[in-house]
Design a protein around this motif. Sequence first.
Motif, PDB file in Angstrom:
ATOM      1  N   ALA A 166      -9.624   0.367  -0.026  1.00  0.00           N
ATOM      2  CA  ALA A 166      -8.539   0.939   0.773  1.00  0.00           C
ATOM      3  C   ALA A 166      -7.663  -0.184   1.305  1.00  0.00           C
ATOM      4  O   ALA A 166      -8.113  -1.327   1.437  1.00  0.00           O
ATOM      5  N   SER A 167      -6.419   0.162   1.606  1.00  0.00           N
ATOM      6  CA  SER A 167      -5.496  -0.818   2.179  1.00  0.00           C
ATOM      7  C   SER A 167      -4.461  -0.101   3.021  1.00  0.00           C
ATOM      8  O   SER A 167      -4.200   1.090   2.839  1.00  0.00           O
ATOM      9  N   VAL A 168      -3.878  -0.838   3.954  1.00  0.00           N
ATOM     10  CA  VAL A 168      -2.818  -0.304   4.811  1.00  0.00           C
ATOM     11  C   VAL A 168      -1.488  -0.468   4.094  1.00  0.00           C
ATOM     12  O   VAL A 168      -1.246  -1.473   3.414  1.00  0.00           O
ATOM     13  N   THR A 169      -0.623   0.521   4.216  1.00  0.00           N
ATOM     14  CA  THR A 169       0.738   0.394   3.714  1.00  0.00           C
ATOM     15  C   THR A 169       1.720   0.690   4.837  1.00  0.00           C
ATOM     16  O   THR A 169       1.472   1.553   5.674  1.00  0.00           O
ATOM     17  N   ASP A 170       2.833  -0.034   4.852  1.00  0.00           N
ATOM     18  CA  ASP A 170       3.902   0.278   5.795  1.00  0.00           C
ATOM     19  C   ASP A 170       5.162   0.714   5.053  1.00  0.00           C
ATOM     20  O   ASP A 170       6.216   0.882   5.654  1.00  0.00           O
ATOM     21  N   ASP A 171       5.024   0.905   3.741  1.00  0.00           N
ATOM     22  CA  ASP A 171       6.148   1.328   2.902  1.00  0.00           C
ATOM     23  C   ASP A 171       5.675   2.490   2.029  1.00  0.00           C
ATOM     24  O   ASP A 171       5.248   2.306   0.888  1.00  0.00           O
ATOM     25  N   ILE A 172       5.719   3.698   2.586  1.00  0.00           N
ATOM     26  CA  ILE A 172       5.155   4.833   1.860  1.00  0.00           C
ATOM     27  C   ILE A 172       5.987   5.233   0.645  1.00  0.00           C
ATOM     28  O   ILE A 172       5.443   5.763  -0.320  1.00  0.00           O
ATOM     29  N   GLU A 173       7.277   4.964   0.655  1.00  0.00           N
ATOM     30  CA  GLU A 173       8.091   5.290  -0.523  1.00  0.00           C
ATOM     31  C   GLU A 173       7.654   4.463  -1.715  1.00  0.00           C
ATOM     32  O   GLU A 173       7.460   4.988  -2.813  1.00  0.00           O
ATOM     33  N   THR A 174       7.509   3.173  -1.523  1.00  0.00           N
ATOM     34  CA  THR A 174       7.085   2.311  -2.620  1.00  0.00           C
ATOM     35  C   THR A 174       5.662   2.634  -3.047  1.00  0.00           C
ATOM     36  O   THR A 174       5.356   2.744  -4.241  1.00  0.00           O
ATOM     37  N   THR A 175       4.774   2.809  -2.088  1.00  0.00           N
ATOM     38  CA  THR A 175       3.374   3.099  -2.398  1.00  0.00           C
ATOM     39  C   THR A 175       3.235   4.408  -3.152  1.00  0.00           C
ATOM     40  O   THR A 175       2.424   4.526  -4.086  1.00  0.00           O
ATOM     41  N   SER A 176       4.022   5.406  -2.785  1.00  0.00           N
ATOM     42  CA  SER A 176       3.901   6.722  -3.415  1.00  0.00           C
ATOM     43  C   SER A 176       4.210   6.684  -4.910  1.00  0.00           C
ATOM     44  O   SER A 176       3.721   7.523  -5.669  1.00  0.00           O
ATOM     45  N   ARG A 177       5.004   5.724  -5.342  1.00  0.00           N
ATOM     46  CA  ARG A 177       5.372   5.643  -6.765  1.00  0.00           C
ATOM     47  C   ARG A 177       4.182   5.273  -7.645  1.00  0.00           C
ATOM     48  O   ARG A 177       4.208   5.510  -8.852  1.00  0.00           O
ATOM     49  N   ALA A 178       3.141   4.699  -7.032  1.00  0.00           N
ATOM     50  CA  ALA A 178       1.973   4.272  -7.807  1.00  0.00           C
ATOM     51  C   ALA A 178       0.735   5.087  -7.473  1.00  0.00           C
ATOM     52  O   ALA A 178      -0.383   4.667  -7.757  1.00  0.00           O
ATOM     53  N   THR A 179       0.919   6.255  -6.865  1.00  0.00           N
ATOM     54  CA  THR A 179      -0.228   7.083  -6.496  1.00  0.00           C
ATOM     55  C   THR A 179      -0.262   8.381  -7.290  1.00  0.00           C
ATOM     56  O   THR A 179       0.763   8.868  -7.766  1.00  0.00           O
ATOM     57  N   ASP A 180      -1.481   8.926  -7.419  1.00  0.00           N
ATOM     58  CA  ASP A 180      -1.661  10.209  -8.106  1.00  0.00           C
ATOM     59  C   ASP A 180      -1.403  11.382  -7.179  1.00  0.00           C
ATOM     60  O   ASP A 180      -1.044  12.469  -7.626  1.00  0.00           O
ATOM     61  N   GLY A 181      -1.644  11.160  -5.883  1.00  0.00           N
ATOM     62  CA  GLY A 181      -1.484  12.247  -4.943  1.00  0.00           C
ATOM     63  C   GLY A 181      -1.286  11.760  -3.530  1.00  0.00           C
ATOM     64  O   GLY A 181      -1.470  10.570  -3.226  1.00  0.00           O
ATOM     65  N   LEU A 182      -0.909  12.684  -2.670  1.00  0.00           N
ATOM     66  CA  LEU A 182      -0.564  12.381  -1.283  1.00  0.00           C
ATOM     67  C   LEU A 182      -1.157  13.443  -0.382  1.00  0.00           C
ATOM     68  O   LEU A 182      -1.089  14.640  -0.696  1.00  0.00           O
ATOM     69  N   VAL A 183      -1.748  13.023   0.734  1.00  0.00           N
ATOM     70  CA  VAL A 183      -2.288  13.964   1.717  1.00  0.00           C
ATOM     71  C   VAL A 183      -1.622  13.727   3.062  1.00  0.00           C
ATOM     72  O   VAL A 183      -1.574  12.593   3.551  1.00  0.00           O
ATOM     73  N   ASN A 184      -1.131  14.805   3.664  1.00  0.00           N
ATOM     74  CA  ASN A 184      -0.631  14.721   5.035  1.00  0.00           C
ATOM     75  C   ASN A 184      -1.740  15.119   5.991  1.00  0.00           C
ATOM     76  O   ASN A 184      -2.207  16.263   5.991  1.00  0.00           O
TER      77      ASN A 184
END
Length: 291
Positions: free
Chosen positions: A188-206
């Motif tokens: 796991a890692s912390v991100t402060d740029d969710i737009e950039t991170t989301s481009r390399a993810t399979d899914g997103l949870v709110n």
Amino acid sequence: MIADFQPLGTPQTILAGLVGSGIARSRTPAMHEAEGAANGLRYVYRLFDTDRIGPPRLSIGDIVSSAENCGFSGLNVTYPYKLAVMEHLDHLSENAQAVGAVNTVVFREGKRIGHNTDHWGFAESFRQTLSGATASRTLLVGAGGAGVAVAFALMDNGVEHLSVYDKDPEKAQALVQAVCRQNGAGSASVTDDIETTSRATDGLVNATPVGMDKLPGLPVPHACLRPSMWVADVIYFPMETELLKAARAVGCRVMGGAGMAVYQAVRAFELFTGLSADADRMSSRFAELGE
């Protein structure tokens, strides 16, 4: 009957409740009371909505003490008290210790015991609703009480790397450290740029409260949503949050908060009563209540 457990009070009477902020539309009372009736219990389930209590506004410690003194068998705990309630308890179950958050408190033999049923609730909902979805890289938004349970549930469901965002970087970092301790360095890692991170993810949870009736809006920029990803929300009032609407419009596979709400309630019912709950029956009751 679950072994070695007897609920407080008589076997026929259970008094339980839910503590949270802005929970007037919760379906939890109706689910619990209907399942109690189906099991031959006199089951009373009450809401402690801190938006409507007071003035003065009672603290989570005050509410826990009052419920215990009034003979409650237990309490469910939701936003924003899943972390704060822990300092008012005598003991944590194994899963609550592992997750680091409590959403269910059982009063038993003069002790306040904290449990976490959100972990299993989210994991079971994910397995059933998003079966077959790739989730090796996932973005979790929100590192509070719901977020910590979701994080460990995601790891149990096969996530290889979890990116965590929270408006409070210290919360995000604490959750990442906990996940890495249990699942290995780099999991796991912390991100402060969710737009950039989301481009390399399979899914997103709110796992934030953004999207609830009292806090409408999108918890992430619309640009984070891509047709190839799945999107999950832990919120269930409203059932169709702005995030889920936006994700559906883009073409994402989606999962709402209903499943987590039902399955965590199944486990909580069993903790309060010592009886096995019928998940299908509780799910049907949940659906009958409408929007």
